[in-house]
Design a protein around this motif. Structure first.
Motif, mmCIF file in Angstrom:
data_model
loop_
_atom_site.group_PDB
_atom_site.id
_atom_site.type_symbol
_atom_site.label_atom_id
_atom_site.label_comp_id
_atom_site.label_asym_id
_atom_site.label_seq_id
_atom_site.Cartn_x
_atom_site.Cartn_y
_atom_site.Cartn_z
ATOM 1 N N THR A 129 0.779 -1.311 -0.137
ATOM 2 C CA THR A 129 0.007 0.111 0.027
ATOM 3 C C THR A 129 0.944 1.223 -0.055
ATOM 4 O O THR A 129 0.533 2.235 -0.787
ATOM 5 C CB THR A 129 -0.970 0.021 1.255
ATOM 6 N N TYR A 132 2.670 1.682 -3.312
ATOM 7 C CA TYR A 132 1.339 2.331 -4.291
ATOM 8 C C TYR A 132 1.007 3.740 -3.993
ATOM 9 O O TYR A 132 0.901 4.318 -4.998
ATOM 10 C CB TYR A 132 0.006 1.329 -4.111
ATOM 11 N N PHE A 135 3.802 5.620 -5.865
ATOM 12 C CA PHE A 135 3.483 5.632 -7.228
ATOM 13 C C PHE A 135 2.527 6.831 -7.640
ATOM 14 O O PHE A 135 2.815 7.572 -8.489
ATOM 15 C CB PHE A 135 2.989 4.282 -7.734
ATOM 16 N N ARG A 170 6.165 -0.114 -10.890
ATOM 17 C CA ARG A 170 5.095 -0.622 -11.828
ATOM 18 C C ARG A 170 5.414 -2.056 -11.754
ATOM 19 O O ARG A 170 4.248 -2.810 -11.564
ATOM 20 C CB ARG A 170 5.020 0.034 -13.188
ATOM 21 N N LEU A 173 4.958 -3.850 -8.111
ATOM 22 C CA LEU A 173 3.356 -3.785 -7.873
ATOM 23 C C LEU A 173 2.401 -4.566 -8.878
ATOM 24 O O LEU A 173 1.576 -5.482 -8.376
ATOM 25 C CB LEU A 173 2.712 -2.297 -7.890
ATOM 26 N N SER A 174 2.440 -4.546 -10.045
ATOM 27 C CA SER A 174 1.838 -5.445 -11.117
ATOM 28 C C SER A 174 2.071 -6.851 -10.579
ATOM 29 O O SER A 174 1.253 -7.764 -10.893
ATOM 30 C CB SER A 174 2.330 -5.269 -12.335
ATOM 31 N N HIS A 177 0.683 -7.310 -6.166
ATOM 32 C CA HIS A 177 -0.536 -6.847 -5.655
ATOM 33 C C HIS A 177 -1.522 -7.916 -6.029
ATOM 34 O O HIS A 177 -2.438 -8.225 -5.038
ATOM 35 C CB HIS A 177 -0.839 -5.667 -6.333
#
Length: 255
Positions: A129, A132, A135, A170, A173-174, A177
Motif C-alpha cells: 500500500t 502504491y 506511485f 510498476r 506492484l503489477s 499486488h
C-alpha cells in the motif's frame, strides 16, 4: 558557567552607550520617514507630463528587477547524479525542478520504499500500500508541475521520477499486488505468514528498496539536500542465496 559581572564604575558608561544607540536609531528612523514623506509630496506636486515620466521610470525599474529575479530562477545548472542501475547521468535543473526533486525526496524517504523491513517485521500488505501510494503521489506531482526545459546536454527530474515508476514500482506492484489480493480473498481470516509467496515477496521488496534508495539519493542531489544519507537512513542489505532460493521456490510453486 562563568558569570558576567559589571563593576560599579562601568555601569554608567554601559547605560550611556545603550541610550546613545537608542537615540541614533530614533534619529535614523525620523530622517528616513521625513525623506519618504518629501518624495511622496513631490510626486503629488509634479505636472501630468512629469508624473508620466516618473511612473514610467518606476515601472522600468520594477520590470528590470522582476526580469532579473526570473532569470536567476529559470537559470539551468548542470548536476551529475549517479544511480547504480542507471550509471552516471547529467541533469539540467532550475528552481522549479529543485522543488519537484525535494518533493520526490521527501516522499521516497518517508515510506517503506527506502526503509528496511525484516523477515519477521511489518506487514506485506502495508508495504504494498505504501509503495502504491508513492506511485500515485509521484504521478500526481508530475501532472501538476510545469515540465522542465529540455536541453541536449542533460536529463530532467521528470525523467528520473518516471523511470523510477516504470522500471521499479510498476513491475513490482503489477506482480505482487494481484497475488496477495488473491490470497486475501481465498483466506479472509488467514495470516500473511501462511502465504506461500510471503518470503519471495519480501525478498523482491528488499531488492526494490535498494534501487529506490539510489533514486532517493539522486533526488536529494538534484534538490541540493545536505547530509542526505543521514536522512535516508539505513540502506536495505543485499539479498542472500536463501532469499533467491525462496523466490525461485515461490515461482515454481505457482501453477
Amino acid at each position: 558557567m562563568r558569570k558576567l559581572s559589571v563593576r560599579p564604575g562601568d555601569r554608567p558608561r554601559w547605560e550611556a552607550g545603550v541610550v546613545r544607540r537608542a537615540v541614533l536609531r530614533l534619529v535614523l528612523a525620523s530622517v528616513t520617514g521625513a525623506i519618504a514623506g518629501l518624495v511622496l509630496y513631490s510626486l503629488t506636486r509634479v505636472t501630468s507630463r512629469s508624473l508620466f515620466a516618473v511612473t514610467g521610470a518606476l515601472a522600468a525599474v520594477v520590470a528590470l528587477l522582476a526580469s532579473e529575479w526570473y532569470r536567476k530562477a529559470a537559470r539551468l545548472t548542470e548536476v551529475k547524479v549517479t544511480i547504480p542501475q542507471l550509471s552516471e547521468l547529467t541533469f539540467a535543473v532550475n528552481n522549479d525542478s529543485r522543488q519537484v526533486a525535494w518533493h520526490m525526496f521527501v516522499e521516497t524517504v518517508t515510506r517503506v520504499s527506502t526503509q528496511p523491513l525484516a523477515d519477521d517485521e511489518g506487514v506485506v500488505r502495508e508495504a504494498l500500500t505504501s509503495m502504491y501510494g508513492l506511485f500515485a503521489t509521484t504521478r500526481e506531482t508530475l501532472k501538476v508541475t510545469r515540465p522542465s526545459p529540455v536541453v541536449p546536454s542533460g536529463q530532467t527530474v521528470e525523467y528520473l521520477a518516471i523511470t523510477m515508476l516504470n522500471r521499479e514500482l510498476r513491475p513490482f506492484l503489477s506482480k505482487w499486488h494481484p497475488r496477495l489480493r488473491e490470497f486475501e480473498l481465498a483466506h479472509p481470516d488467514g495470516s500473511e505468514s501462511t502465504w506461500t509467496d510471503n518470503a519471495a515477496c519480501r525478498a523482491e521488496l528488499q531488492c526494490v528498496q535498494q534501487h529506490i534508495h539510489g533514486y532517493a539519493a539522486g533526488f536529494a542531489r538534484l534538490a541540493g539536500v545536505r547530509e542526505a544519507d543521514a536522512l535516508i537512513g539505513q540502506v536495505p542489505g543485499p539479498r542472500d542465496e536463501v532469499d533467491d532460493l525462496r523466490r525461485d521456490a515461490g515461482r515454481t510453486a505457482r501453477p
